[in-house]
Design a protein around this motif. Structure first.
Motif, PDB file in Angstrom:
ATOM      1  N   SER A  79      41.860  24.432 -36.355  1.00 41.96           N
ATOM      2  CA  SER A  79      42.350  23.697 -35.187  1.00 41.96           C
ATOM      3  C   SER A  79      41.227  23.597 -34.170  1.00 41.96           C
ATOM      4  O   SER A  79      40.425  24.519 -34.020  1.00 41.96           O
ATOM      5  CB  SER A  79      43.573  24.387 -34.587  1.00 41.96           C
ATOM      6  N   ASN A 145      36.944   6.504 -27.025  1.00 44.85           N
ATOM      7  CA  ASN A 145      37.219   7.035 -28.356  1.00 44.85           C
ATOM      8  C   ASN A 145      35.955   7.601 -28.970  1.00 44.85           C
ATOM      9  O   ASN A 145      34.907   6.958 -28.942  1.00 44.85           O
ATOM     10  CB  ASN A 145      37.760   5.922 -29.269  1.00 44.85           C
ATOM     11  N   LEU A 147      34.488  10.157 -32.430  1.00 46.72           N
ATOM     12  CA  LEU A 147      34.779  10.777 -33.719  1.00 46.72           C
ATOM     13  C   LEU A 147      34.313  12.229 -33.623  1.00 46.72           C
ATOM     14  O   LEU A 147      33.134  12.493 -33.405  1.00 46.72           O
ATOM     15  CB  LEU A 147      34.037  10.042 -34.843  1.00 46.72           C
ATOM     16  N   ILE A 149      33.479  15.497 -35.430  1.00 51.90           N
ATOM     17  CA  ILE A 149      33.128  15.998 -36.758  1.00 51.90           C
ATOM     18  C   ILE A 149      32.888  17.495 -36.639  1.00 51.90           C
ATOM     19  O   ILE A 149      32.026  17.933 -35.873  1.00 51.90           O
ATOM     20  CB  ILE A 149      31.861  15.301 -37.302  1.00 51.90           C
ATOM     21  N   SER A 162      35.603  18.254 -41.271  1.00 55.97           N
ATOM     22  CA  SER A 162      36.695  17.364 -40.889  1.00 55.97           C
ATOM     23  C   SER A 162      36.184  16.320 -39.915  1.00 55.97           C
ATOM     24  O   SER A 162      35.226  16.561 -39.182  1.00 55.97           O
ATOM     25  CB  SER A 162      37.853  18.147 -40.252  1.00 55.97           C
ATOM     26  N   GLU A 163      36.809  15.169 -39.972  1.00 59.25           N
ATOM     27  CA  GLU A 163      36.481  14.077 -39.049  1.00 59.25           C
ATOM     28  C   GLU A 163      37.786  13.577 -38.447  1.00 59.25           C
ATOM     29  O   GLU A 163      38.701  13.187 -39.176  1.00 59.25           O
ATOM     30  CB  GLU A 163      35.769  12.945 -39.795  1.00 59.25           C
ATOM     31  N   ASN A 164      37.867  13.616 -37.128  1.00 56.59           N
ATOM     32  CA  ASN A 164      39.076  13.193 -36.429  1.00 56.59           C
ATOM     33  C   ASN A 164      38.708  12.380 -35.196  1.00 56.59           C
ATOM     34  O   ASN A 164      37.708  12.664 -34.547  1.00 56.59           O
ATOM     35  CB  ASN A 164      39.893  14.418 -35.967  1.00 56.59           C
ATOM     36  N   ARG A 165      39.533  11.424 -34.867  1.00 57.08           N
ATOM     37  CA  ARG A 165      39.322  10.646 -33.647  1.00 57.08           C
ATOM     38  C   ARG A 165      39.888  11.393 -32.462  1.00 57.08           C
ATOM     39  O   ARG A 165      40.961  11.971 -32.547  1.00 57.08           O
ATOM     40  CB  ARG A 165      40.018   9.289 -33.751  1.00 57.08           C
ATOM     41  N   VAL A 166      39.146  11.384 -31.388  1.00 56.01           N
ATOM     42  CA  VAL A 166      39.623  11.979 -30.148  1.00 56.01           C
ATOM     43  C   VAL A 166      39.404  10.985 -29.010  1.00 56.01           C
ATOM     44  O   VAL A 166      38.479  10.169 -29.054  1.00 56.01           O
ATOM     45  CB  VAL A 166      38.912  13.322 -29.820  1.00 56.01           C
TER      46      VAL A 166
END
Length: 169
Positions: A79, A145, A147, A149, A162-166
């Motif tokens: 997390s 926005n 990314l 990583i 992991s790659e998530n948009r924030v």
């Protein structure tokens, strides 16, 4: 009253085959010049190169698949909390194994990658405080926005990615 005979003698505009030919050549010539300019601008501003060597990237593809399979088998829970601070952005990443126990001894990094330009990317090495909890901070980061990583390494082996948009406001 004007007759056909008067129109042929007078200074009226006549559409001839030569007029139509030159009009068509001019029209399509203008379209061709505009297309050439647009193609030149597109190719000169963005070459389309994503990787330096597609051959090497293709060879590394199987290794990426194997790493992803191993990551799924580990069944880790990771997390991440990304928050604005007065100085920039703070990262707080927690890594737990499949049984919920904290995973320590990793080299964890967080990258805020821009969707617009690689020059805006910010990579931060996170330090482990308590076991399984990694923290760090980045300097000034623009709103919008991004990314996020997250990479976790154990020695030379990448054990998690992991790659998530924030959205940063």
């Amino acid at each position: 009253m004007t007759t056909v005979e008067d129109m042929s003698k007078g200074g009226g505009f006549r559409v001839t085959g030569r007029t139509v030919l030159f009009s068509l050549i001019g029209f399509f010539g203008l379209i061709t010049v505009a297309n050439i300019i647009m193609i030149w601008l597109a190719v000169s501003t963005n070459t389309g190169v994503v990787v330096a060597s597609s051959y090497r990237a293709g060879n590394a593809y199987q290794a990426e698949l194997d790493a992803a399979r191993a990551q799924v088998e580990r069944n880790w829970s990771v997390s991440a909390d990304v928050a604005r601070t007065a100085d920039g952005v703070a990262f707080d990443v927690t890594v737990r194994d499949g049984d919920g126990a904290p995973v320590g001894g990793l080299e964890v990094s967080a990258t805020l990658a821009s969707h617009v330009s690689e020059a805006d990317d910010q990579r931060v090495a996170l330090s482990e405080g308590e076991i399984g909890r990694y923290r760090g901070s980045a300097g000034t980061v623009g709103s919008g926005n991004w990314l996020l990583i997250i990479d976790a390494m154990r020695g030379d082996e990448r054990v998690y990615r992991s790659e998530n948009r924030v959205m940063l406001r």
